[in-house]
Design an enzyme around this catalytic site. Sequence first.
Site, PDB file in Angstrom:
ATOM      1  N   MET A 108      32.656  38.297  32.465  1.00  0.00           N
ATOM      2  CA  MET A 108      33.156  38.150  31.096  1.00  0.00           C
ATOM      3  C   MET A 108      34.655  37.836  31.128  1.00  0.00           C
ATOM      4  O   MET A 108      35.344  37.957  30.108  1.00  0.00           O
ATOM      5  CB  MET A 108      32.863  39.407  30.282  1.00  0.00           C
ATOM      6  CG  MET A 108      31.363  39.705  30.192  1.00  0.00           C
ATOM      7  SD  MET A 108      30.856  40.540  28.675  1.00  0.00           S
ATOM      8  CE  MET A 108      31.802  42.045  28.788  1.00  0.00           C
ATOM      9  N   GLY A 109      35.180  37.443  32.277  1.00  0.00           N
ATOM     10  CA  GLY A 109      36.581  37.037  32.380  1.00  0.00           C
ATOM     11  C   GLY A 109      37.540  38.209  32.436  1.00  0.00           C
ATOM     12  O   GLY A 109      37.146  39.352  32.674  1.00  0.00           O
ATOM     13  N   TYR A 110      38.801  37.902  32.222  1.00  0.00           N
ATOM     14  CA  TYR A 110      39.914  38.846  32.356  1.00  0.00           C
ATOM     15  C   TYR A 110      39.862  39.511  33.726  1.00  0.00           C
ATOM     16  O   TYR A 110      39.712  40.724  33.865  1.00  0.00           O
ATOM     17  CB  TYR A 110      39.940  39.889  31.235  1.00  0.00           C
ATOM     18  CG  TYR A 110      41.374  40.199  30.882  1.00  0.00           C
ATOM     19  CD1 TYR A 110      42.109  39.317  30.086  1.00  0.00           C
ATOM     20  CD2 TYR A 110      42.020  41.303  31.409  1.00  0.00           C
ATOM     21  CE1 TYR A 110      43.443  39.556  29.807  1.00  0.00           C
ATOM     22  CE2 TYR A 110      43.350  41.540  31.142  1.00  0.00           C
ATOM     23  CZ  TYR A 110      44.057  40.675  30.339  1.00  0.00           C
ATOM     24  OH  TYR A 110      45.379  40.901  30.082  1.00  0.00           O
TER      25      TYR A 110
ATOM     26  N   GLU B 143      40.914  42.618  40.577  1.00  0.00           N
ATOM     27  CA  GLU B 143      40.568  42.524  42.010  1.00  0.00           C
ATOM     28  C   GLU B 143      39.053  42.586  42.237  1.00  0.00           C
ATOM     29  O   GLU B 143      38.538  41.953  43.151  1.00  0.00           O
ATOM     30  CB  GLU B 143      41.231  43.671  42.778  1.00  0.00           C
ATOM     31  CG  GLU B 143      42.318  43.330  43.788  1.00  0.00           C
ATOM     32  CD  GLU B 143      42.344  41.918  44.333  1.00  0.00           C
ATOM     33  OE1 GLU B 143      41.420  41.563  45.102  1.00  0.00           O
ATOM     34  OE2 GLU B 143      43.263  41.155  44.003  1.00  0.00           O
ATOM     35  N   GLY B 144      38.363  43.382  41.388  1.00  0.00           N
ATOM     36  CA  GLY B 144      36.909  43.508  41.548  1.00  0.00           C
ATOM     37  C   GLY B 144      36.223  42.163  41.426  1.00  0.00           C
ATOM     38  O   GLY B 144      35.393  41.786  42.268  1.00  0.00           O
ATOM     39  N   HIS B 145      36.575  41.405  40.386  1.00  0.00           N
ATOM     40  CA  HIS B 145      35.996  40.068  40.210  1.00  0.00           C
ATOM     41  C   HIS B 145      36.341  39.165  41.398  1.00  0.00           C
ATOM     42  O   HIS B 145      35.489  38.431  41.902  1.00  0.00           O
ATOM     43  CB  HIS B 145      36.558  39.400  38.943  1.00  0.00           C
ATOM     44  CG  HIS B 145      36.224  40.090  37.662  1.00  0.00           C
ATOM     45  ND1 HIS B 145      37.164  40.780  36.935  1.00  0.00           N
ATOM     46  CD2 HIS B 145      35.057  40.189  36.963  1.00  0.00           C
ATOM     47  CE1 HIS B 145      36.601  41.264  35.837  1.00  0.00           C
ATOM     48  NE2 HIS B 145      35.318  40.931  35.837  1.00  0.00           N
TER      49      HIS B 145
ATOM     50  N   VAL C 241      35.713  48.099  43.387  1.00  0.00           N
ATOM     51  CA  VAL C 241      37.110  48.020  43.829  1.00  0.00           C
ATOM     52  C   VAL C 241      37.920  48.977  42.962  1.00  0.00           C
ATOM     53  O   VAL C 241      37.740  49.027  41.740  1.00  0.00           O
ATOM     54  CB  VAL C 241      37.639  46.573  43.705  1.00  0.00           C
ATOM     55  CG1 VAL C 241      39.116  46.506  44.107  1.00  0.00           C
ATOM     56  CG2 VAL C 241      36.804  45.639  44.573  1.00  0.00           C
TER      57      VAL C 241
ATOM     58  N   MET D 135      38.360  49.617  38.967  1.00  0.00           N
ATOM     59  CA  MET D 135      38.947  48.512  38.207  1.00  0.00           C
ATOM     60  C   MET D 135      37.998  48.079  37.100  1.00  0.00           C
ATOM     61  O   MET D 135      36.786  48.027  37.291  1.00  0.00           O
ATOM     62  CB  MET D 135      39.241  47.350  39.136  1.00  0.00           C
ATOM     63  CG  MET D 135      40.358  47.690  40.101  1.00  0.00           C
ATOM     64  SD  MET D 135      41.269  46.239  40.590  1.00  0.00           S
ATOM     65  CE  MET D 135      42.380  46.993  41.789  1.00  0.00           C
TER      66      MET D 135
END
Lengths: 301, 301
Positions: B33-35, B38-40, B179, B187
């Site tokens: 979903m963006g924003y 580090e996890g993404h 993360v 996060m």
Amino acid sequence: METVKIIETIAGVKEIIKRLKKNGSTIGFVPTMGYFHEGHLELMKRSIKECDETFVSIFVNPMQFGPREDLAAYPRDLRRDVELACGAGVKYIFHPGVKEMYPDGFQTVVKAGPLAYGFCGASRPGHFDGVCTVVAKLFNIITPDFAYFGMKDYQQLVIIEKMASDLNMGVNIVKCPTVREKDGLAMSSRNLYLSPAGRAAATALARGIQKAADRLIEFIYDTRNARGDIISGIIAEYKDDIIKSGFDSLDYFKIADAETLVEFSGPDSLRRADRIFIAAAAFIGKTRLIDNIIVKNPLLN
Amino acid sequence: METVKIIETIAGVKEIIKRLKKNGSTIGFVPTMGYFHEGHLELMKRSIKECDETFVSIFVNPMQFGPREDLAAYPRDLRRDVELACGAGVKYIFHPGVKEMYPDGFQTVVKAGPLAYGFCGASRPGHFDGVCTVVAKLFNIITPDFAYFGMKDYQQLVIIEKMASDLNMGVNIVKCPTVREKDGLAMSSRNLYLSPAGRAAATALARGIQKAADRLIEFIYDTRNARGDIISGIIAEYKDDIIKSGFDSLDYFKIADAETLVEFSGPDSLRRADRIFIAAAAFIGKTRLIDNIIVKNPLLN
């Protein structure tokens, strides 16, 4: 005679599909519950004509039967089906067991929306969710370019078309005309349940729908006629006709917009519709038969 | 610097995918979903490492938000996201509008089963149906070989894994570790909502889960201890701890089998479980944070 390959596992199908797709073949798919009649064979022939490779599935899907419906009695004859499919030129039949399709712990459901609320959906709660779920699975297993469905199950067809489009399945849904017996009865595996007297009575279902269609066309042409009760009049007459002909009860007889399946509120909405869906379901004993016709609005077409 | 391609239409993605698949490329997919945090970025890096081509989707999915939830407030910053993804080596970003994903008349829902009934599913009715529906769509559009999900949304992960398997989607679901910030906070894009005081308090969520895990492991080892109230004791203590630390309320704190998400009925079922899922959701003001840990049963692993 060419031989037909009967595949019972999902992995087996996926392997063949992978190989066929590597060659760039287009895949046609005819999902069925077996016990083939001319209607099924027409779908197969059309797929064979239009696609490089054709898969037919035979699976009596428990998830689309209600607890009081005819799951156990539903006719099955794999050997006959294989011969008929083979005769039509089919090379691949997917015939999974129930555990292969619904292993223990299965729980995800593809749920149809408002298109499933009326008509057969109202009489058979959960039926179209069962249909959508199994068809979604079959589409994902076979990944067809084209899938062939008969217009006899018209509500099913528009629901599946909607599902494929809503969920971006990338499958083209091909609508194929209802195949009828000489006396007009729509072919159905369930016709087998009928006694000779029931079989004779059954023709009233289609005959009444055609009569209703003729009356509607007449009414649409006669634009000075604004009688609000045209539809309720036709419905009452239809019910009378089929009961007198030997049906035991009418489940529904409805006239709706063929795209949205929304029933008409009056003559104006009827005259504005591009295509009109006239559908009936009725019982002879425990046997429930359905039929429908799509009428193009002569004012617009 | 390599350039990233931002695609806004489904047809546009399908065209690229078709070309990439023709070359035999494996496709990795990271739905978001963006924003980005580090996890993404970890999910993206892993996909890039393991697959020939990686697609990231950015879509704040209205269907998975309840009417009183934070859909409008959910943080969005496409420019920053594109820079971060590009920095991580991503070449394709799918960023559709709401009408592209849910055109007028959209109505088919992929409905999660019992795995969605408890935990976040109980607090957020319909949430996981919204998640399943959008992920099914994205899987059908992108047809990935591998899809990467973070363990922070563990219930979501097992539901999607189940959906992919139930519906024969042919997508491998890759579980990636949560993360965390240096102080242990998982996060989340929603951490942005926190005031400095809230941010300081938030660490109690993870700390309490780790403490509960330690106590459970101790208890499991001590096989002479058959106290039935071990779990309710841990839960009461956890609630106390996080409220004292500055959370306003606890939504849930639960201990369950990590495969079935069924809560333990007592010490015996706990000791028989292969992996134990300890999860919490709690509010600081209007901000709802979640966290979890999976503990391997030391008697069995």
